[in-house]
Design a protein around this motif. Structure first.
Motif, PDB file in Angstrom:
ATOM      1  N   ILE A   1      13.593  13.037  -2.251  1.00  0.00           N
ATOM      2  CA  ILE A   1      13.636  11.831  -1.417  1.00  0.00           C
ATOM      3  C   ILE A   1      12.207  11.467  -1.006  1.00  0.00           C
ATOM      4  CG2 ILE A   1      14.560  10.801   0.685  1.00  0.00           C
ATOM      5  CD1 ILE A   1      16.768  12.985   0.567  1.00  0.00           C
ATOM      6  N   PRO A   2      11.601  10.446  -1.636  1.00  0.00           N
ATOM      7  CA  PRO A   2      10.212  10.089  -1.335  1.00  0.00           C
ATOM      8  C   PRO A   2       9.968   9.715   0.123  1.00  0.00           C
ATOM      9  CG  PRO A   2      10.955   9.009  -3.347  1.00  0.00           C
ATOM     10  CD  PRO A   2      12.164   9.619  -2.713  1.00  0.00           C
TER      11      PRO A   2
ATOM     12  N   ALA B   1       2.555   5.609  -6.119  1.00  0.00           N
ATOM     13  CA  ALA B   1       3.673   5.361  -7.044  1.00  0.00           C
ATOM     14  C   ALA B   1       3.915   6.596  -7.912  1.00  0.00           C
ATOM     15  CB  ALA B   1       3.370   4.149  -7.918  1.00  0.00           C
ATOM     16  N   ALA B   2       2.838   7.236  -8.364  1.00  0.00           N
ATOM     17  CA  ALA B   2       2.970   8.456  -9.168  1.00  0.00           C
ATOM     18  C   ALA B   2       3.535   9.591  -8.321  1.00  0.00           C
ATOM     19  CB  ALA B   2       1.608   8.854  -9.737  1.00  0.00           C
ATOM     20  N   ALA B   3       3.125   9.650  -7.050  1.00  0.00           N
ATOM     21  CA  ALA B   3       3.642  10.672  -6.137  1.00  0.00           C
ATOM     22  C   ALA B   3       5.136  10.472  -5.907  1.00  0.00           C
ATOM     23  CB  ALA B   3       2.892  10.611  -4.807  1.00  0.00           C
ATOM     24  N   ARG B   4       5.532   9.220  -5.775  1.00  0.00           N
ATOM     25  CA  ARG B   4       6.950   8.895  -5.582  1.00  0.00           C
ATOM     26  C   ARG B   4       7.768   9.365  -6.788  1.00  0.00           C
ATOM     27  NH1 ARG B   4       9.305   4.302  -2.678  1.00  0.00           N
ATOM     28  NH2 ARG B   4      11.471   4.074  -3.334  1.00  0.00           N
ATOM     29  N   GLN B   5       7.207   9.160  -7.984  1.00  0.00           N
ATOM     30  CA  GLN B   5       7.903   9.578  -9.206  1.00  0.00           C
ATOM     31  C   GLN B   5       8.015  11.092  -9.298  1.00  0.00           C
ATOM     32  OE1 GLN B   5       6.070   8.757 -13.085  1.00  0.00           O
ATOM     33  NE2 GLN B   5       8.027   7.900 -13.734  1.00  0.00           N
ATOM     34  N   LEU B   6       6.939  11.811  -8.925  1.00  0.00           N
ATOM     35  CA  LEU B   6       6.988  13.278  -8.946  1.00  0.00           C
ATOM     36  C   LEU B   6       8.075  13.797  -8.006  1.00  0.00           C
ATOM     37  CD1 LEU B   6       3.207  14.319  -8.953  1.00  0.00           C
ATOM     38  CD2 LEU B   6       4.838  14.574 -10.823  1.00  0.00           C
ATOM     39  N   VAL B   7       8.181  13.170  -6.835  1.00  0.00           N
ATOM     40  CA  VAL B   7       9.193  13.591  -5.857  1.00  0.00           C
ATOM     41  C   VAL B   7      10.596  13.290  -6.379  1.00  0.00           C
ATOM     42  CG1 VAL B   7      10.116  13.231  -3.537  1.00  0.00           C
ATOM     43  CG2 VAL B   7       7.640  13.324  -3.873  1.00  0.00           C
ATOM     44  N   SER B   8      10.813  12.070  -6.857  1.00  0.00           N
ATOM     45  CA  SER B   8      12.155  11.674  -7.291  1.00  0.00           C
ATOM     46  C   SER B   8      12.610  12.408  -8.552  1.00  0.00           C
ATOM     47  CB  SER B   8      12.224  10.156  -7.514  1.00  0.00           C
ATOM     48  OG  SER B   8      11.309   9.757  -8.505  1.00  0.00           O
TER      49      SER B   8
ATOM     50  N   VAL C   1       2.171  13.986  -0.686  1.00  0.00           N
ATOM     51  CA  VAL C   1       1.880  14.447  -2.054  1.00  0.00           C
ATOM     52  C   VAL C   1       0.632  13.739  -2.583  1.00  0.00           C
ATOM     53  CG1 VAL C   1       2.724  14.430  -4.446  1.00  0.00           C
ATOM     54  CG2 VAL C   1       4.258  15.090  -2.580  1.00  0.00           C
ATOM     55  N   TYR C   2       0.533  12.437  -2.315  1.00  0.00           N
ATOM     56  CA  TYR C   2      -0.641  11.654  -2.742  1.00  0.00           C
ATOM     57  C   TYR C   2      -1.904  12.133  -2.026  1.00  0.00           C
ATOM     58  CZ  TYR C   2      -3.897   7.699  -2.656  1.00  0.00           C
ATOM     59  OH  TYR C   2      -5.025   6.921  -2.705  1.00  0.00           O
ATOM     60  N   ARG C   3      -1.804  12.359  -0.725  1.00  0.00           N
ATOM     61  CA  ARG C   3      -2.967  12.811   0.068  1.00  0.00           C
ATOM     62  C   ARG C   3      -3.439  14.202  -0.369  1.00  0.00           C
ATOM     63  NH1 ARG C   3      -5.190   8.385   2.147  1.00  0.00           N
ATOM     64  NH2 ARG C   3      -4.066   7.436   3.880  1.00  0.00           N
ATOM     65  N   MET C   4      -2.523  15.036  -0.790  1.00  0.00           N
ATOM     66  CA  MET C   4      -2.910  16.377  -1.244  1.00  0.00           C
ATOM     67  C   MET C   4      -3.650  16.336  -2.575  1.00  0.00           C
ATOM     68  SD  MET C   4       0.379  18.726  -0.253  1.00  0.00           S
ATOM     69  CE  MET C   4       0.689  19.176   1.458  1.00  0.00           C
ATOM     70  N   GLY C   5      -3.537  15.204  -3.274  1.00  0.00           N
ATOM     71  CA  GLY C   5      -4.226  15.075  -4.556  1.00  0.00           C
ATOM     72  C   GLY C   5      -3.402  15.551  -5.727  1.00  0.00           C
ATOM     73  N   ILE C   6      -2.094  15.709  -5.513  1.00  0.00           N
ATOM     74  CA  ILE C   6      -1.210  16.150  -6.596  1.00  0.00           C
ATOM     75  C   ILE C   6      -0.927  14.995  -7.550  1.00  0.00           C
ATOM     76  CG2 ILE C   6       1.092  17.089  -7.099  1.00  0.00           C
ATOM     77  CD1 ILE C   6       0.973  18.438  -4.327  1.00  0.00           C
TER      78      ILE C   6
ATOM     79  N   THR D   1       0.829  -1.208   0.000  1.00  0.00           N
ATOM     80  CA  THR D   1       0.000   0.000   0.000  1.00  0.00           C
ATOM     81  C   THR D   1       0.860   1.254   0.000  1.00  0.00           C
ATOM     82  OG1 THR D   1      -1.799  -1.122   1.186  1.00  0.00           O
ATOM     83  CG2 THR D   1      -1.797   1.281   1.246  1.00  0.00           C
ATOM     84  N   TYR D   2       1.884   1.277   0.861  1.00  0.00           N
ATOM     85  CA  TYR D   2       2.727   2.477   0.988  1.00  0.00           C
ATOM     86  C   TYR D   2       3.993   2.420   0.118  1.00  0.00           C
ATOM     87  CZ  TYR D   2      -0.235   4.135   4.761  1.00  0.00           C
ATOM     88  OH  TYR D   2      -1.326   4.589   5.494  1.00  0.00           O
ATOM     89  N   GLY D   3       4.198   1.318  -0.593  1.00  0.00           N
ATOM     90  CA  GLY D   3       5.308   1.236  -1.541  1.00  0.00           C
ATOM     91  C   GLY D   3       6.679   1.046  -0.922  1.00  0.00           C
ATOM     92  N   LEU D   4       6.762   0.241   0.145  1.00  0.00           N
ATOM     93  CA  LEU D   4       8.050  -0.034   0.793  1.00  0.00           C
ATOM     94  C   LEU D   4       8.458  -1.480   0.578  1.00  0.00           C
ATOM     95  CD1 LEU D   4       6.890   2.501   2.425  1.00  0.00           C
ATOM     96  CD2 LEU D   4       8.304   1.690   4.302  1.00  0.00           C
ATOM     97  N   LEU D   5       9.759  -1.734   0.561  1.00  0.00           N
ATOM     98  CA  LEU D   5      10.255  -3.099   0.560  1.00  0.00           C
ATOM     99  C   LEU D   5      10.576  -3.501   1.999  1.00  0.00           C
ATOM    100  CD1 LEU D   5      12.507  -3.225  -2.639  1.00  0.00           C
ATOM    101  CD2 LEU D   5      10.114  -3.853  -2.368  1.00  0.00           C
ATOM    102  N   GLU D   6      10.968  -4.759   2.181  1.00  0.00           N
ATOM    103  CA  GLU D   6      11.048  -5.327   3.530  1.00  0.00           C
ATOM    104  C   GLU D   6      11.997  -4.572   4.472  1.00  0.00           C
ATOM    105  OE1 GLU D   6      10.271  -7.241   6.794  1.00  0.00           O
ATOM    106  OE2 GLU D   6       9.174  -7.662   4.957  1.00  0.00           O
TER     107      GLU D   6
END
Length: 200
Positions: A129-130, A109-116, A99-104, A61-66
């Protein structure tokens, strides 16, 4: 940068929830993946299996690895209060999630890409840095040259509102007002199962 890049609908079908956001394919086939789907006889899940499943769901859900998820849990366990709630607060305070919660962005995953890709500023400074932790009072904004991006303009129009985030859709600037209360976080998560899993 480590992240999950495999099929998302397959994972969502495994958990029976659209954990990656709106998914037309999931809506068409909202039954478990595999050759026999619902017809397949499934063994009763053990207590450990239920706990592991919940942890995996939150990771996806939050896009993290172990390793990153484990480190986040360790950090949460050293904070005051309940470990499970602290874990969710740390995950909700990640820059990509804000960024995702703000609706940007339409998905995390898209929010992570915008940040990176350096489209987002944190307190007036470009941050790529996401996983950066946003603190109450911090200001998150879209970089001036990125405000015309089509993906951002399309998302802002239909963005949901959250009580712990103040967002100006015209200026594309938002403020993280306070740490969300557990009841305010809309995700269907039983964080106690994760605490029990890591406590073994």
């Amino acid at each position: 940068m480590a992240r999950y890049t495999g099929p998302t609908t397959k994972i969502a079908r495994r958990f029976g929830e659209p954990i990656f956001g709106t998914d037309k394919d999931f809506e068409k086939r909202n039954f478990p993946p595999g050759q026999h789907g619902l017809a397949r006889k499934r063994k009763k899940t053990s207590e450990y299996g239920t706990q592991l499943r919940e942890k995996q769901k939150v990771k996806y859900t939050y896009g993290l690895l172990e390793r990153q998820f484990r480190n986040t849990y360790e950090k949460a366990s050293h904070m005051k209060g309940q470990k499970g709630e602290n874990l969710l607060i740390l995950l909700e305070s990640r820059l990509d999630n804000i960024v995702y919660r703000m609706g940007i962005a339409p998905t995390r995953a898209a929010a992570r890409q915008l940040v990176s890709h350096c489209h987002i500023m944190l307190n007036g400074i470009v941050c790529n840095i996401p996983s950066a932790q946003v603190k109450p009072g911090d200001v998150v904004a879209v970089r001036e040259r990125s405000k015309s991006l089509e993906v951002i303009q399309n998302c802002v129009a239909s963005a949901p509102k959250y009580s712990w985030i103040e967002f100006d859709s015209k200026a594309l600037t938002g403020k993280y007002l306070n740490v969300p209360v557990r009841e305010e976080i809309p995700e269907n998560i039983n964080e106690q199962l994760i605490v029990e899993l890591y406590s073994k």
